[in-house]
Scaffold this motif. Structure first.
Motif, PDB file in Angstrom:
ATOM      1  N   LYS A 188       2.758  -4.186  13.226  1.00  0.00           N
ATOM      2  CA  LYS A 188       2.477  -4.920  11.994  1.00  0.00           C
ATOM      3  C   LYS A 188       1.074  -4.597  11.478  1.00  0.00           C
ATOM      4  O   LYS A 188       0.868  -4.381  10.278  1.00  0.00           O
ATOM      5  N   ALA A 189       0.094  -4.526  12.400  1.00  0.00           N
ATOM      6  CA  ALA A 189      -1.278  -4.206  12.007  1.00  0.00           C
ATOM      7  C   ALA A 189      -1.371  -2.798  11.420  1.00  0.00           C
ATOM      8  O   ALA A 189      -2.083  -2.568  10.437  1.00  0.00           O
ATOM      9  N   ALA A 190      -0.660  -1.858  12.023  1.00  0.00           N
ATOM     10  CA  ALA A 190      -0.638  -0.488  11.493  1.00  0.00           C
ATOM     11  C   ALA A 190      -0.028  -0.472  10.093  1.00  0.00           C
ATOM     12  O   ALA A 190      -0.504   0.226   9.197  1.00  0.00           O
ATOM     13  N   GLY A 191       1.025  -1.263   9.916  1.00  0.00           N
ATOM     14  CA  GLY A 191       1.666  -1.345   8.612  1.00  0.00           C
ATOM     15  C   GLY A 191       0.762  -1.930   7.541  1.00  0.00           C
ATOM     16  O   GLY A 191       0.787  -1.496   6.390  1.00  0.00           O
ATOM     17  N   TYR A 192      -0.035  -2.916   7.929  1.00  0.00           N
ATOM     18  CA  TYR A 192      -0.999  -3.475   6.982  1.00  0.00           C
ATOM     19  C   TYR A 192      -1.868  -2.371   6.393  1.00  0.00           C
ATOM     20  O   TYR A 192      -2.084  -2.307   5.176  1.00  0.00           O
ATOM     21  N   HIS A 193      -2.379  -1.509   7.280  1.00  0.00           N
ATOM     22  CA  HIS A 193      -3.360  -0.524   6.806  1.00  0.00           C
ATOM     23  C   HIS A 193      -2.703   0.634   6.056  1.00  0.00           C
ATOM     24  O   HIS A 193      -3.260   1.129   5.068  1.00  0.00           O
ATOM     25  N   SER A 194      -1.540   1.088   6.514  1.00  0.00           N
ATOM     26  CA  SER A 194      -0.884   2.176   5.784  1.00  0.00           C
ATOM     27  C   SER A 194      -0.489   1.725   4.380  1.00  0.00           C
ATOM     28  O   SER A 194      -0.587   2.493   3.417  1.00  0.00           O
ATOM     29  N   GLU A 195      -0.081   0.466   4.235  1.00  0.00           N
ATOM     30  CA  GLU A 195       0.255  -0.059   2.911  1.00  0.00           C
ATOM     31  C   GLU A 195      -0.993  -0.225   2.046  1.00  0.00           C
ATOM     32  O   GLU A 195      -0.958   0.010   0.837  1.00  0.00           O
ATOM     33  N   TYR A 196      -2.080  -0.627   2.670  1.00  0.00           N
ATOM     34  CA  TYR A 196      -3.354  -0.723   1.936  1.00  0.00           C
ATOM     35  C   TYR A 196      -3.731   0.646   1.371  1.00  0.00           C
ATOM     36  O   TYR A 196      -4.087   0.776   0.188  1.00  0.00           O
ATOM     37  N   LEU A 197      -3.662   1.689   2.205  1.00  0.00           N
ATOM     38  CA  LEU A 197      -4.019   3.031   1.768  1.00  0.00           C
ATOM     39  C   LEU A 197      -3.098   3.500   0.647  1.00  0.00           C
ATOM     40  O   LEU A 197      -3.547   4.103  -0.343  1.00  0.00           O
ATOM     41  N   PHE A 198      -1.810   3.234   0.799  1.00  0.00           N
ATOM     42  CA  PHE A 198      -0.836   3.638  -0.218  1.00  0.00           C
ATOM     43  C   PHE A 198      -1.124   2.952  -1.554  1.00  0.00           C
ATOM     44  O   PHE A 198      -1.214   3.602  -2.604  1.00  0.00           O
ATOM     45  N   ASN A 199      -1.269   1.636  -1.522  1.00  0.00           N
ATOM     46  CA  ASN A 199      -1.449   0.877  -2.761  1.00  0.00           C
ATOM     47  C   ASN A 199      -2.795   1.141  -3.426  1.00  0.00           C
ATOM     48  O   ASN A 199      -2.878   1.248  -4.658  1.00  0.00           O
ATOM     49  N   GLU A 200      -3.854   1.248  -2.626  1.00  0.00           N
ATOM     50  CA  GLU A 200      -5.164   1.534  -3.198  1.00  0.00           C
ATOM     51  C   GLU A 200      -5.196   2.935  -3.811  1.00  0.00           C
ATOM     52  O   GLU A 200      -5.827   3.152  -4.848  1.00  0.00           O
ATOM     53  N   SER A 201      -4.521   3.881  -3.174  1.00  0.00           N
ATOM     54  CA  SER A 201      -4.470   5.244  -3.715  1.00  0.00           C
ATOM     55  C   SER A 201      -3.741   5.254  -5.049  1.00  0.00           C
ATOM     56  O   SER A 201      -4.157   5.932  -5.995  1.00  0.00           O
ATOM     57  N   ASN A 202      -2.651   4.499  -5.135  1.00  0.00           N
ATOM     58  CA  ASN A 202      -1.911   4.461  -6.390  1.00  0.00           C
ATOM     59  C   ASN A 202      -2.721   3.790  -7.494  1.00  0.00           C
ATOM     60  O   ASN A 202      -2.786   4.281  -8.632  1.00  0.00           O
ATOM     61  N   ASP A 203      -3.374   2.685  -7.172  1.00  0.00           N
ATOM     62  CA  ASP A 203      -4.142   1.973  -8.189  1.00  0.00           C
ATOM     63  C   ASP A 203      -5.330   2.789  -8.699  1.00  0.00           C
ATOM     64  O   ASP A 203      -5.672   2.738  -9.882  1.00  0.00           O
ATOM     65  N   SER A 204      -5.972   3.524  -7.798  1.00  0.00           N
ATOM     66  CA  SER A 204      -7.151   4.305  -8.178  1.00  0.00           C
ATOM     67  C   SER A 204      -6.784   5.676  -8.732  1.00  0.00           C
ATOM     68  O   SER A 204      -7.641   6.405  -9.228  1.00  0.00           O
ATOM     69  N   ARG A 205      -5.484   6.050  -8.609  1.00  0.00           N
ATOM     70  CA  ARG A 205      -4.974   7.339  -9.066  1.00  0.00           C
ATOM     71  C   ARG A 205      -5.590   8.524  -8.320  1.00  0.00           C
ATOM     72  O   ARG A 205      -5.658   9.632  -8.827  1.00  0.00           O
ATOM     73  N   LYS A 206      -6.077   8.282  -7.116  1.00  0.00           N
ATOM     74  CA  LYS A 206      -6.527   9.357  -6.245  1.00  0.00           C
ATOM     75  C   LYS A 206      -6.415   8.877  -4.807  1.00  0.00           C
ATOM     76  O   LYS A 206      -6.399   7.679  -4.533  1.00  0.00           O
ATOM     77  N   ILE A 207      -6.328   9.834  -3.889  1.00  0.00           N
ATOM     78  CA  ILE A 207      -6.129   9.490  -2.492  1.00  0.00           C
ATOM     79  C   ILE A 207      -7.322   8.717  -1.962  1.00  0.00           C
ATOM     80  O   ILE A 207      -8.467   9.148  -2.084  1.00  0.00           O
TER      81      ILE A 207
END
Length: 240
Positions: A103-122
């Motif tokens: 669950k903790a790993a999922g928290y962070h992978s989703e954070y990276l995914f969503n932040e990358s999409n919102d900022s339009r860069k990795i």
């Protein structure tokens, strides 16, 4: 191993925070057997290595659908499997699956995914920003606590893109499982194995428990690319 997937670009982040703590006994998934181990308290130490891919993928637009969510679910068991196989091949005891760390790993992978999409860069970072609406904990310690466990962890993370799949390829469960197997194998043996920090984390004999995550989405054509691609953010969390 047969697969259509060939990795096109790689941006790695190495996050190696090593601690010690106590943990609870948790059961492995019924489809995979892991060796249990006894937890011993130890001294806290920290190692941080970063290759930052935050400037990659300018103009990025990524999103998930039912197909990519299905692929995520197929990758995770294989990633658990190959992480332990990798340790076994190096003479290191297997890790016991911990759903709290999953669950903790999922928290962070989703954070990276969503932040990358919102900022339009990795965005590939170790510490999450508290002001983010996706914030789940500044580091793996806080994220594990939020997930319901009090152990402190080491963490590996990566990002890469790969060719997209056709609808019929997503629909063929056998072929999709083979794709998931190939993706997980490459994460461990072709990505994390090739960097000193990741490798040391995976082969740390003091670790006893672990969880993993893969957040996968589709990347819309950008920068004159004329094809859809898949984007993956992968995370391993390991603990004493």
């Amino acid at each position: 191993m047969i697969s259509i997937i060939k990795l096109l670009s790689v941006a790695l982040a190495l996050f190696n925070i090593l601690y010690a703590d106590t943990t609870a006994n948790l059961q492995a998934p019924t489809s995979i057997t892991f060796q249990s181990a006894t937890i011993a308290p130890g001294q806290c130490k920290q190692l941080l290595n970063i290759i930052d891919g935050s400037n990659a993928g300018s103009g990025l637009y990524i999103y998930k659908d039912d197909n990519t969510r299905q692929l995520e679910k197929m990758v995770i068991p294989w990633l658990l499997y190959y992480t332990n196989l990798y340790r076994k091949e190096h003479g290191i005891d297997s890790l016991k699956y911990d759903p709290c760390l999953l669950k903790a790993a999922g928290y962070h992978s989703e954070y990276l995914f969503n932040e990358s999409n919102d900022s339009r860069k990795i965005k590939l970072v170790h510490e999450e920003e508290p002001e983010s609406k996706y914030f789940t904990g500044k580091g793996p310690t806080e994220r594990a606590r939020k997930a319901g466990c009090e152990k402190i962890c080491g963490e590996n993370a990566l990002y890469f893109t790969m060719p997209g799949l056709l609808p019929e390829e997503f629909a063929d469960k056998k072929k999709l499982n083979n794709e998931a197997k190939e993706i997980a194998h490459r994460m461990v043996y072709e990505q994390w194995d090739r960097s000193k920090g990741h490798k040391e984390n995976m082969l740390n004999a003091d670790y006893k428990y672990f969880g993993v995550s893969a957040s996968i989405g589709k990347r819309a054509p950008v920068n004159n690319y004329d094809e859809m691609k898949l984007v993956l953010f992968g995370v391993q969390v390991m603990a004493y």
